[in-house]
Write a protein that holds these residues in place. Structure first.
Motif, PDB file in Angstrom:
ATOM      1  N   ILE A  59       5.119  -5.077  20.786  1.00 26.60           N
ATOM      2  CA  ILE A  59       5.648  -3.237  21.418  1.00 26.60           C
ATOM      3  C   ILE A  59       6.998  -3.532  19.959  1.00 26.60           C
ATOM      4  O   ILE A  59       7.741  -2.036  19.901  1.00 26.60           O
ATOM      5  N   PRO A  60       8.800  -4.039  20.537  1.00 30.64           N
ATOM      6  CA  PRO A  60       9.294  -4.456  19.734  1.00 30.64           C
ATOM      7  C   PRO A  60       9.093  -3.568  17.942  1.00 30.64           C
ATOM      8  O   PRO A  60       9.538  -2.690  17.575  1.00 30.64           O
ATOM      9  N   GLY A  61       7.728  -4.481  17.355  1.00 27.85           N
ATOM     10  CA  GLY A  61       7.510  -4.102  16.199  1.00 27.85           C
ATOM     11  C   GLY A  61       7.399  -1.845  15.998  1.00 27.85           C
ATOM     12  O   GLY A  61       7.903  -1.270  15.130  1.00 27.85           O
ATOM     13  N   LEU A  62       6.533  -1.320  17.192  1.00 28.16           N
ATOM     14  CA  LEU A  62       5.892  -0.654  17.272  1.00 28.16           C
ATOM     15  C   LEU A  62       7.190   0.799  17.189  1.00 28.16           C
ATOM     16  O   LEU A  62       7.194   1.636  17.192  1.00 28.16           O
ATOM     17  N   MET A  63       8.112   0.287  18.451  1.00 27.00           N
ATOM     18  CA  MET A  63       9.355   0.953  18.523  1.00 27.00           C
ATOM     19  C   MET A  63      10.335   1.619  17.211  1.00 27.00           C
ATOM     20  O   MET A  63      10.427   2.375  16.684  1.00 27.00           O
ATOM     21  N   ARG A  64      10.396   0.208  16.275  1.00 28.54           N
ATOM     22  CA  ARG A  64      11.090   0.624  15.700  1.00 28.54           C
ATOM     23  C   ARG A  64      10.510   0.702  14.535  1.00 28.54           C
ATOM     24  O   ARG A  64      10.764   2.305  14.025  1.00 28.54           O
ATOM     25  N   MET A  65       8.944   0.969  13.980  1.00 29.46           N
ATOM     26  CA  MET A  65       8.205   2.152  13.335  1.00 29.46           C
ATOM     27  C   MET A  65       8.384   3.146  13.252  1.00 29.46           C
ATOM     28  O   MET A  65       8.037   4.563  12.669  1.00 29.46           O
ATOM     29  N   MET A  84       0.650  -1.628   0.047  1.00 26.41           N
ATOM     30  CA  MET A  84       0.187  -0.303  -0.115  1.00 26.41           C
ATOM     31  C   MET A  84       1.141   1.428   0.028  1.00 26.41           C
ATOM     32  O   MET A  84       1.647   1.262   0.983  1.00 26.41           O
ATOM     33  N   THR A  85       1.018   1.675  -0.940  1.00 29.15           N
ATOM     34  CA  THR A  85       1.195   3.691  -0.662  1.00 29.15           C
ATOM     35  C   THR A  85       0.834   4.681  -0.288  1.00 29.15           C
ATOM     36  O   THR A  85      -0.305   4.712  -1.076  1.00 29.15           O
ATOM     37  N   ILE A  86       1.108   5.661   0.216  1.00 31.42           N
ATOM     38  CA  ILE A  86       0.741   6.752   0.832  1.00 31.42           C
ATOM     39  C   ILE A  86       1.692   7.879   0.385  1.00 31.42           C
ATOM     40  O   ILE A  86       2.260   8.091   0.746  1.00 31.42           O
ATOM     41  N   THR A  87       0.362   8.357  -0.194  1.00 35.21           N
ATOM     42  CA  THR A  87       0.978   9.791  -0.340  1.00 35.21           C
ATOM     43  C   THR A  87       0.199  11.168   0.380  1.00 35.21           C
ATOM     44  O   THR A  87      -1.058  10.836   0.583  1.00 35.21           O
ATOM     45  N   LEU A  88       1.075  11.852   1.069  1.00 40.08           N
ATOM     46  CA  LEU A  88       0.704  12.740   2.048  1.00 40.08           C
ATOM     47  C   LEU A  88       0.102  13.508   1.169  1.00 40.08           C
ATOM     48  O   LEU A  88       0.396  14.490   0.247  1.00 40.08           O
ATOM     49  N   LEU A  89      -1.190  14.408   2.055  1.00 39.05           N
ATOM     50  CA  LEU A  89      -2.134  15.496   1.066  1.00 39.05           C
ATOM     51  C   LEU A  89      -1.412  16.524   1.968  1.00 39.05           C
ATOM     52  O   LEU A  89      -2.119  18.023   0.976  1.00 39.05           O
ATOM     53  N   ILE A 107       4.008   0.740   3.244  1.00 43.80           N
ATOM     54  CA  ILE A 107       4.271   0.006   3.337  1.00 43.80           C
ATOM     55  C   ILE A 107       3.763  -1.991   2.325  1.00 43.80           C
ATOM     56  O   ILE A 107       2.547  -1.680   1.836  1.00 43.80           O
ATOM     57  N   GLU A 108       4.935  -2.517   2.579  1.00 44.32           N
ATOM     58  CA  GLU A 108       3.962  -4.355   1.331  1.00 44.32           C
ATOM     59  C   GLU A 108       5.144  -4.976   2.383  1.00 44.32           C
ATOM     60  O   GLU A 108       5.708  -5.420   3.334  1.00 44.32           O
ATOM     61  N   TRP A 109       3.919  -5.799   2.885  1.00 37.21           N
ATOM     62  CA  TRP A 109       4.343  -7.714   2.839  1.00 37.21           C
ATOM     63  C   TRP A 109       4.927  -8.702   1.698  1.00 37.21           C
ATOM     64  O   TRP A 109       4.662  -8.595  -0.290  1.00 37.21           O
ATOM     65  N   ILE A 110       6.793  -8.580   1.503  1.00 32.53           N
ATOM     66  CA  ILE A 110       7.297  -9.478   0.919  1.00 32.53           C
ATOM     67  C   ILE A 110       7.657 -10.858   1.028  1.00 32.53           C
ATOM     68  O   ILE A 110       7.830 -11.463   2.486  1.00 32.53           O
ATOM     69  N   PRO A 111       6.725 -11.702   0.736  1.00 30.82           N
ATOM     70  CA  PRO A 111       6.899 -13.465   1.372  1.00 30.82           C
ATOM     71  C   PRO A 111       8.343 -13.592   1.258  1.00 30.82           C
ATOM     72  O   PRO A 111       9.343 -13.675   0.920  1.00 30.82           O
ATOM     73  N   GLY A 112       8.533 -14.061   2.971  1.00 38.31           N
ATOM     74  CA  GLY A 112       9.196 -15.120   2.850  1.00 38.31           C
ATOM     75  C   GLY A 112      10.515 -14.151   3.463  1.00 38.31           C
ATOM     76  O   GLY A 112      11.504 -13.539   4.561  1.00 38.31           O
ATOM     77  N   ILE A 126       8.717  -0.884   5.003  1.00 38.51           N
ATOM     78  CA  ILE A 126       8.772   0.513   5.515  1.00 38.51           C
ATOM     79  C   ILE A 126       8.733   1.225   4.383  1.00 38.51           C
ATOM     80  O   ILE A 126      10.761   1.384   3.867  1.00 38.51           O
ATOM     81  N   THR A 127       9.103   1.828   3.224  1.00 32.56           N
ATOM     82  CA  THR A 127      10.046   2.470   2.605  1.00 32.56           C
ATOM     83  C   THR A 127       9.088   3.906   2.547  1.00 32.56           C
ATOM     84  O   THR A 127       8.530   4.393   2.469  1.00 32.56           O
ATOM     85  N   VAL A 128       9.805   4.980   2.593  1.00 36.46           N
ATOM     86  CA  VAL A 128      10.118   6.638   3.039  1.00 36.46           C
ATOM     87  C   VAL A 128      10.344   7.122   1.834  1.00 36.46           C
ATOM     88  O   VAL A 128      11.619   6.987   1.999  1.00 36.46           O
ATOM     89  N   LYS A 129       9.823   7.655   1.443  1.00 34.73           N
ATOM     90  CA  LYS A 129      10.686   8.933   0.484  1.00 34.73           C
ATOM     91  C   LYS A 129      10.931   7.494  -0.622  1.00 34.73           C
ATOM     92  O   LYS A 129      12.426   8.426  -1.399  1.00 34.73           O
ATOM     93  N   GLY A 130      11.259   6.903  -1.294  1.00 28.93           N
ATOM     94  CA  GLY A 130      11.270   5.819  -1.927  1.00 28.93           C
ATOM     95  C   GLY A 130      12.363   4.866  -1.568  1.00 28.93           C
ATOM     96  O   GLY A 130      13.705   4.397  -2.449  1.00 28.93           O
ATOM     97  N   LYS A 131      12.842   5.278  -0.556  1.00 35.14           N
ATOM     98  CA  LYS A 131      13.663   4.663   0.550  1.00 35.14           C
ATOM     99  C   LYS A 131      12.840   2.818   1.623  1.00 35.14           C
ATOM    100  O   LYS A 131      12.619   3.590   2.438  1.00 35.14           O
ATOM    101  N   ALA A 132      13.737   1.718   1.642  1.00 39.24           N
ATOM    102  CA  ALA A 132      13.386   1.197   2.232  1.00 39.24           C
ATOM    103  C   ALA A 132      13.647   1.637   3.522  1.00 39.24           C
ATOM    104  O   ALA A 132      14.885   1.550   3.823  1.00 39.24           O
ATOM    105  N   GLN A 133      13.412   1.350   4.991  1.00 40.76           N
ATOM    106  CA  GLN A 133      13.923   1.858   6.061  1.00 40.76           C
ATOM    107  C   GLN A 133      13.875   0.552   6.796  1.00 40.76           C
ATOM    108  O   GLN A 133      12.723  -0.027   7.453  1.00 40.76           O
TER     109      GLN A 133
END
Length: 111
Positions: A35-41, A1-6, A59-64, A69-76
């Protein structure tokens, strides 16, 4: 899912809103396991400082691999391995208490 800010966003605030959207759809007990994932996010968005109109994140799910989470075209960082974390993120828009009912209906093609 790609979210573009308005509109411009304090990135730290956006991270908090995402966390709150997840909690609204899962409850505190289920959230405690994430909680660990929330802290990372939260750190991912906090590191961005500010996001401006037109910036996007994905935000995308990649099997395996897991959730990426990619922000401004860069995986985080490394993927979030837990499928429950991805499901919690998607619940923001597709869960029982979505952030926007019209958007949920549009995403699910509900007339």
């Amino acid at each position: 899912m790609t979210i573009t800010l308005l509109r411009d966003f304090d990135a730290n605030e956006l991270g908090k809103l995402l966390t709150r959207g997840m909690e609204d759809n899962m409850g505190k007990a289920a959230m405690s396991k994430l909680i660990p994932g929330l802290m990372r996010m939260s750190q991912i968005f906090s590191d961005q400082k500010k996001l401006v109109t037109g910036d996007n994140f994905m935000i995308e799910w990649i099997p395996g691999a897991g959730s990426v989470i990619t922000v401004k075209g860069k995986a985080q960082g490394e993927p979030f391995k837990e499928p429950e974390f991805f499901m919690a993120l998607m619940s923001i828009w597709l869960g029982p208490s979505p952030a926007d009912w019209k958007l949920k209906d549009a995403l699910l093609n509900v007339k």
